[in-house]
Design an enzyme around this catalytic site. Structure first.
Site, PDB file in Angstrom:
ATOM      1  N   TRP A 279      46.488  36.290  38.791  1.00 36.47           N
ATOM      2  CA  TRP A 279      45.091  35.985  39.676  1.00 36.47           C
ATOM      3  C   TRP A 279      44.540  37.323  38.884  1.00 36.47           C
ATOM      4  O   TRP A 279      43.133  37.224  38.664  1.00 36.47           O
ATOM      5  CB  TRP A 279      45.303  36.192  41.120  1.00 36.47           C
ATOM      6  CG  TRP A 279      43.558  36.083  41.780  1.00 36.47           C
ATOM      7  CD1 TRP A 279      43.243  34.971  42.117  1.00 36.47           C
ATOM      8  CD2 TRP A 279      42.728  37.257  41.981  1.00 36.47           C
ATOM      9  NE1 TRP A 279      41.885  35.409  42.555  1.00 36.47           N
ATOM     10  CE2 TRP A 279      41.634  36.685  42.529  1.00 36.47           C
ATOM     11  CE3 TRP A 279      42.845  38.454  41.884  1.00 36.47           C
ATOM     12  CZ2 TRP A 279      40.571  37.282  42.969  1.00 36.47           C
ATOM     13  CZ3 TRP A 279      41.981  39.233  42.260  1.00 36.47           C
ATOM     14  CH2 TRP A 279      40.588  38.856  42.866  1.00 36.47           C
ATOM     15  N   HIS A 280      44.809  38.281  38.855  1.00 33.74           N
ATOM     16  CA  HIS A 280      44.059  39.613  38.411  1.00 33.74           C
ATOM     17  C   HIS A 280      43.834  39.381  36.939  1.00 33.74           C
ATOM     18  O   HIS A 280      42.919  40.265  36.249  1.00 33.74           O
ATOM     19  CB  HIS A 280      44.945  40.786  38.747  1.00 33.74           C
ATOM     20  CG  HIS A 280      44.957  41.091  40.027  1.00 33.74           C
ATOM     21  ND1 HIS A 280      45.555  40.784  40.960  1.00 33.74           N
ATOM     22  CD2 HIS A 280      43.806  42.013  40.677  1.00 33.74           C
ATOM     23  CE1 HIS A 280      45.156  41.236  42.347  1.00 33.74           C
ATOM     24  NE2 HIS A 280      44.199  42.054  42.152  1.00 33.74           N
ATOM     25  N   GLY A 281      44.493  38.521  36.010  1.00 31.41           N
ATOM     26  CA  GLY A 281      44.363  38.523  34.686  1.00 31.41           C
ATOM     27  C   GLY A 281      45.312  37.647  34.008  1.00 31.41           C
ATOM     28  O   GLY A 281      46.419  37.679  34.432  1.00 31.41           O
TER      29      GLY A 281
END
Length: 474
Positions: free
Chosen positions: A328-330
């Site tokens: 989700w963060h990258g």
């Protein structure tokens, strides 16, 4: 448009608030919806249509499915989930997936494997601002409607005001519909809320401009100088600077969002609860980015079975959650590694270490802060070779005295320049300053201090380069 910009503070916000406070209450959501679209379009013209399509699709299908068979409701939910996360995958992860697929295909071809994979064209797409946040928000709304926890919103404008609300549109917090549904229908908008909101906004702006950006400068200096020129204390100082940078950057944004929400009559949920005071990694994730943690808990972990189906199933569920949290963060291997890193730490705690940390909280805090700081290094460096070198310099040279004395003049100069900021970072990471502020927020000297901080921030805005929030790219 950035909250920490001259255009927002002195142009968009005053004009919007003037209109918002002037229109009758029944048109408040319309003013908020249109104002938020202007805010979003200012920074994201190319993909402005995406959020509107998502809004109309979720509004239409949730209304259509209301009162129909469970099979129809399930079908509509699947369509919404596939659309929302399909768009998120294409814009955020398709490049990453295609590049790694092609590398795997090349690897198999070079070794004459019987399995031959076709090459995939790598699409060059730009990540739309805020797509991770608003996708999670509107998907949670659709799931809650399907579960019967909330009723489908009957007014498109009200659902649009919820989804596009500019205080939290770009980088959260992740607001759930049931948290603001009553406020969408009726809320109090008065000078008391405006005053409290302005004060909170200034505090958040100060954390971002005066602390986070300063720590970011040091982190960039350590990276620019190169690991070969940095002593062990210097790389640890760099890691500590990024640890403070990402906290005060995101905490600053979240406080600005809460302040803006209060100006508009909304209670935007708290996103942080002094995470660097945590005495275990489990405790840390109950304090850090709480709205994201709650989202994964309620919409992934618990539906998978949570901890109700035995330890093996619990560990599998945790593995899924933390792999997805990292992704989700990258779209990068460092983010996946970061998520798996926390999966391992949390699994160890849940199996046998958590009771020890509860019994000896000081030891728990020391281990947790060291683990979190190491995690932020993994999070920050997307080049795996550089990441390996950084971690080796942090932990692999502890017994080599020459690595501790290299460029000590630079280290001493850095401590002189940034020492006061590290002291402030430590003080402002605990609860005491905020509790004192709540006790004295209406005193004249508090107002004066906030005014001075605001002037300093404006000076920084006028003299500093671009300073986007770190979480804008997630």
């Amino acid at each position: 448009m950035l909250f920490c910009s001259i255009e927002f503070i002195f142009l968009f916000l005053p004009v919007f608030l003037l209109i918002y406070y002037s229109v009758p209450a029944r048109y408040g959501n319309l003013a908020l919806f249109l104002g938020s679209l202007v805010f979003y379009a200012y920074g994201e013209r190319q993909f402005f249509w995406l959020i509107l399509v998502s809004l109309v699709l979720h509004y239409s299908l949730t209304r259509f499915a209301e009162g129909r068979s469970r099979k129809c409701q399930t079908f509509c939910l699947v369509i919404l989930i596939l659309y929302g996360f399909g768009m998120l995958f294409f814009f955020k992860y398709m490049d990453f997936f295609a590049e790694n697929w092609n590398q795997l295909a090349l690897y198999l071809a070079e070794r004459g494997s019987a399995v031959q994979l076709p090459q995939i064209a790598v699409p060059q797409v730009t990540l739309p601002l805020g797509i991770s946040f608003y996708t999670f928000q509107i998907s949670a709304y659709a799931i809650d409607v399907y579960r019967g926890q909330v009723k489908p919103e009957k007014k498109l404008i009200d659902l649009g005001a919820f989804l596009c609300m500019f205080p939290q549109l770009i980088a959260g917090p992740i607001v759930l519909y049931h948290e603001v549904s009553e406020q969408l229908k009726k809320r109090s908008v008065n000078w008391h809320h405006m005053e409290n909101g302005i004060k909170m906004f200034i505090i958040g702006l100060s954390l971002k401009m005066l602390l986070a950006n300063t720590f970011g400068t040091l982190w960039n200096q350590v990276q620019t100088a190169g690991l070969s020129a940095a002593s062990v204390p210097m790389v640890w100082l760099g890691a500590l600077s990024y640890t403070f940078q990402i906290y005060f950057d995101f905490q600053g944004y979240s406080m600005m969002a809460m302040g803006l929400g209060e100006m508009l009559g909304f209670r935007i949920p708290r996103n942080f609860r002094h995470p660097y005071m945590a005495t275990s990694v489990t405790d840390f994730w109950r304090r850090w980015h709480m709205t994201l943690s709650n989202w994964f808990k309620n919409y992934v972990y618990i539906p998978l079975g949570g901890s109700r189906c035995g330890k093996a199933r619990m560990l599998f569920n945790m593995f899924v959650v933390w792999t997805l949290t990292g992704l989700w963060h990258g779209a990068g291997w460092n983010f996946i590694l970061w998520g798996l890193y926390y999966f391992v730490l949390l699994a160890i705690e849940k199996l046998f270490l958590l009771k020890f940390f509860k019994k000896y909280p000081v030891i728990g805090w020391c281990c947790t802060f060291l683990a979190v700081m190491t995690g932020w290094v993994i999070f920050a460096i997307d080049n795996m070779e550089l990441l390996k070198m950084y971690l080796i310099r942090m932990f692999g040279c502890l017994g080599q005295s020459d690595q501790w004395t290299m460029n000590m003049d630079i280290l001493i100069q850095t401590l002189r320049q940034y020492g006061i900021f590290f002291l402030l970072g430590i003080v402002l990471s605990v609860s005491w300053p905020y509790s004192k502020y709540k006790e004295n927020k209406n005193r004249i000297w508090t107002v004066f201090i906030l005014f001075v901080l605001f002037l300093l921030c404006v000076y920084k805005l006028c003299t500093a380069a671009s300073n986007p929030f770190l979480y804008f790219r997630f």
